[in-house]
Design an enzyme around this catalytic site. Structure first.
Site, PDB file in Angstrom:
ATOM      1  CG  ASN A 106      77.731 -25.051  21.575  1.00 46.93           C
ATOM      2  OD1 ASN A 106      78.410 -25.886  20.976  1.00 46.93           O
ATOM      3  ND2 ASN A 106      78.183 -24.403  22.620  1.00 46.93           N
TER       4      ASN A 106
ATOM      5  CE1 TYR B  54      77.906 -22.394  35.348  1.00 46.33           C
ATOM      6  CE2 TYR B  54      76.207 -23.692  36.455  1.00 46.33           C
ATOM      7  CZ  TYR B  54      77.181 -22.713  36.487  1.00 46.33           C
ATOM      8  OH  TYR B  54      77.420 -22.036  37.652  1.00 46.33           O
ATOM      9  CD  GLU B  55      77.362 -23.007  26.016  1.00 47.01           C
ATOM     10  OE1 GLU B  55      77.408 -21.801  26.290  1.00 47.01           O
ATOM     11  OE2 GLU B  55      77.518 -23.433  24.881  1.00 47.01           O
ATOM     12  CB  SER B  56      78.343 -28.301  30.227  1.00 49.80           C
ATOM     13  OG  SER B  56      78.045 -27.830  31.523  1.00 49.80           O
ATOM     14  N   GLY B  57      74.898 -28.671  30.327  1.00 50.58           N
ATOM     15  CA  GLY B  57      73.823 -29.538  30.795  1.00 50.58           C
ATOM     16  C   GLY B  57      73.764 -29.687  32.303  1.00 50.58           C
TER      17      GLY B  57
END
Lengths: 314, 259, 314, 259
Positions: A106, B54-57
């Site tokens: 990612n 979270y990796e979604s920011g």
């Protein structure tokens, strides 16, 4: 003064997405332009290379439909909902045909896109190194990633990845003006970098608004309009994914797709119903309401959680 | 009241074990499912000041219910900051974070993880999701917590593909690579808690879950698993923790349903 | 639950800014934390290396005061307002002492900060190459910039610059909560990357707000609070620069500074009045109103130009 | 009415000359002062669809009065997009922009610019601002427009320091560097309009401003300036353009005050 770029999904896909293109499919578990994705499938585009940091069931549908030859990504799956069966059938058994995946992580995908957006030719990262992604390349060969010694003398070797500049990208956002100055809030995911890295962009939005609305809060704009070639108005265009402030994820529908796509036949039946059997997004929504009821449809609608306003005056 | 929560499922035991690995004030990047439940449990008990990322920011979130995905819209309202992948994983890559969670289809004795394929990479018997943020988290976080289904073919002498390096060939091999992060500190499996020898970096059995024996764990591990001299049963979850899990974190039983 | 980081500028500077540190001075022609800058001068910090893509008259004041030994930047000037005389006196005549400047470009400074923020060790750029900035280094020597051939075979050589991770940074923003989750809108300038690249951050703000206000519009947050060590409430803390939505640039005051600082004596007189002669920002503002009148002060106040609200619901 | 605007100042002539260099629909990065006035004039006349970009990250602005700086808060409300330096200069660095404006303390016959020092870099006689975004704009924009005070010591055989490469030593030297941008296309000076020979890349005199002669320009240039065979007087600004400059763009005379 500027020319309006507003058109239908059908027009945008016919005009701007060509067979064999490298297409950045925007959206990270959300903000996915299903209206554009389904139109690509209906128009039977071929030999696409699709790329994004992480793909969900929308990629699975594209793969099953035979549009895709190659994937550049780090992930094709739907988290706790489970595996994607068309992806697996294609990778494991060559159904409907063999596809190739160029595996990144990612972050290294984002590094490639940030670089692409800024005209930076390549980027060294801590990721990838020591993994078998360094060993295997699907088609990029040596140009997938290099191992390079830090020229500034830290003694460390880094994996170095090249900038990514897709031919075209598309995403679903909350709003845009007619020139393509579009705004996205909530989780930005791969945006804004993914869109900035593309040579051209199609944006699908919940609402087309005036240039004045955009100008009132210009910090929310993802991309200046000059790279945008088409603006498509598509309410609920991200369904069954969500659009913050407009509607929630339709978990039942995603689960239904995953269940039904376990077999090739089930997948085909689902597609005939929800993609090939409808002309456009309006028919899709009508069919959704006919099938699941207005109450279910309304239950997806977002509650009001206002950001509040800030002052831009001087 | 207390009696009601003296039983526990395997999933609950694992969530509690994961929660114990997190210290107060730590910056933690969490995925969906058990890691998320574990981190939330830690936050509700001994570690109220963790920063959940979270990796979604989504950073330092206060979701009003347990999110279904790392990009669940419930994460956004009330978050201290909301960006995208660059914000969520940039801090990981920069080495800012203390703890990350990992999982996979296979793990070897040096903690190397496979999330790509079973069989040949080019002609896979089974193809999995790929790295996602896993490799990034493994490279960047100060330490990682691995959560695994404990089966012989999954705890394998050699993984079919290294997605996320653990200690590579063991000893100083990882150190030489110069990653910002230190590697896996623990594996919370469906059978046991396993840790890594400080010098050899080989995985060893620290505790087996209630109802199992050392032999059970060894029999389900694909190499001759070393056993800690002070090996014991995994600590049972306190009833209060079970209560929080069932009533506050997963009232509908979606994440912890399995016995 | 989190501990409050709220303190005065005096406390923040005393506690976190040490002699010899590398300090990122945030703000690009705006959003400059003058409250912190003046406090650094009053506390007579020494041997600082100050860095930012472009510096204005605030740097000139720091240089004149003797706090600065080194500058890492691309620009020290005040555009149409003219040259900065303390900077020139120091560079040309060693008054109050000789200083060194490591010259980059605006973009290459940002590339260094983006890299620093993301843990990317170095970045290749198109800038710098062919210029004499490649030839001359003040103190970084070979580690300022390298010329490196593109490993991906384009045949092009690029200038490669190293990541920058200052010891501490400070900036003036519109609002923050007590934990240091701060929000900036309008021109973001060097932010958010400059702040993310720093090991620690002091933020000075127009208003301290509740965590709830921040959480209502989390896309506006520049930096998560965990890197912030001090939050200073300083209304008009950016004066004579602006803060979007709060007050405009005070062009007269900037022009006055530049005029008076033409001579060393003029500079000293101005500093004695506006920096050394006031204890803190409150006294500074009081003095401003006493000197120029309430009408002038109120004329700086921003008019209302509301962003409007968006929905974050789901 | 028209009579009122038949006179013009040198600054006005230069602003009009700069405006002529911009074509409709182009993406232009503009600095403060004359370049900004020139770009605004182009937008109000023959090039309504230019996209005006400032390095501060303000894109496609509609300011209600002429901004004083590239970060003037007047640029923000109404902009299509507002970011920071990464947004403003990222598009330059990526090669997206058509035109950029440059200036400096010295220029040589190949269009190399000095914005750093007069004298020795380490012990400067005069120290200037430095590059700012100038070097980035020179490297990234498809072409650049240079605006200069025309004096012998400023139009110099050799600049004391190259801040922003023009054509370096001329000929193919710039091309070999592989910049995304093509280099300076014109110099609008206080005495003349100068362009670059397509092969040698040497600067030549294209037109001298009203009231001056070829000899005046040559006498104020630090090398033996080549002259175009069709050299002529610089086109005088149409009264309507002067009216727009004075009444709409600079009503208080801040930018165009000098005769």
């Amino acid at each position: 003064m500027k020319v309006s770029k507003v058109m239908t999904a059908k027009e945008a896909v016919a005009k701007f997405i060509g067979d064999g293109m490298t297409v950045l499919v925007g959206g990270f578990f959300h903000a996915i332009a299903y209206d554009i994705t389904h139109e690509i499938m209906r128009q039977k585009k071929k030999h696409l290379t699709i790329c994004t940091p992480s793909f969900n069931e929308h990629a699975d549908q594209m793969i099953g439909s035979g549009c895709v030859d190659r994937i550049v990504s780090s992930y094709v799956w739907m988290e706790v909902f489970g595996p994607l069966y068309s992806f697996r059938r294609a990778m494991e058994k060559g159904i409907p045909h063999k596809i190739e995946m160029e595996d990144y992580t990612n972050f290294s995908m984002m590094a490639r896109l940030v670089a692409g957006a800024l005209g930076i030719p390549y980027v060294p990262v801590h990721s990838l190194k020591g993994s078998d992604m360094m060993k295997y390349s699907a088609w990029m060969g040596d140009n997938k990633v290099k191992l390079m010694k830090d020229p500034f003398g830290s003694g460390v070797e880094h994996a170095v990845v090249p900038a990514l500049n897709p031919d075209i990208g598309y995403i679903h956002a909350q709003r845009s003006d007619e020139e393509g100055n579009f705004q996205l809030w909530g989780i930005t995911g791969d945006a804004p970098w993914s869109m900035r890295a593309c040579k051209q962009v199609i944006v699908s939005v919940e609402e087309i608004v005036s240039r004045e609305v955009i100008g009132r809060d210009p910090n929310r704009t993802v991309l200046p309009g000059y790279k945008v070639v088409a603006v498509v108005e598509a309410p609920y265009g991200s369904h069954p994914k969500n659009s913050q402030g407009y509607y929630n994820v339709d978990r039942d529908f995603i689960f239904k797709y995953i269940q039904e796509s376990r077999t090739e036949e089930g997948w085909k039946k689902f597609m005939d119903e929800w993609v090939y059997g409808v002309a456009d997004r309006t028919e899709y929504l009508k069919k959704y309401i006919d099938t699941f009821g207005m109450k279910k449809f309304m239950s997806l609608k977002a509650k009001d959680m206002s950001s509040g306003s800030v002052n831009y005056g001087f | 009241m207390a009696d009601k929560y003296t039983d526990f499922t395997l999933q609950e035991l694992m969530a509690v074990a994961a929660a114990r690995e997190i210290q107060d004030g730590e910056k933690v990047i969490i995925g969906t499912g058990l890691p998320l439940i574990g981190a939330f449990l830690a936050q509700k008990t001994h570690a109220p000041n963790i920063v959940a990322i979270y990796e979604s920011g989504a950073i330092d979130c206060k979701p009003i219910f347990t999110p279904f995905s790392v990009a669940d819209p419930v994460l956004v309202p009330g978050a201290a900051m909301q960006g995208g992948l660059v914000e969520g994983l940039g801090v990981v890559h920069a080495g800012d974070l203390d703890v990350g969670f990992l999982g996979g289809a296979q793990i070897d004795k040096y903690g190397n993880l496979n999330a790509h394929v079973i069989g040949d990479y080019r002609n896979p018997k089974v193809r999995f999701a790929g790295s996602g943020g896993s490799n990034d988290i493994g490279a960047g976080c100060k330490r990682t917590i691995v959560m695994m289904l404990h089966q012989k073919q999954r705890f394998s002498e050699k993984v079919d593909f290294i997605t996320t390096p653990g200690y590579l060939g063991g000893g100083k091999e990882r150190e030489k690579m110069g990653f910002p992060g230190g590697g896996p500190s623990v594996v919370v499996s469906t059978m046991a808690i396993l840790r890594f020898h400080p010098e050899t970096k080989e995985m060893y059995l620290a505790s087996y879950h209630p109802g199992l024996t050392v032999e059970d764990v060894k029999a389900n591990t694909g190499w001759d698993l070393k056993v800690a001299p002070d090996v014991k049963e995994t600590e049972r979850p306190a009833p209060e923790l079970i209560r929080i899990l069932r009533e506050e974190l997963d009232p509908t039983g979606i994440f912890l349903k399995k016995k």
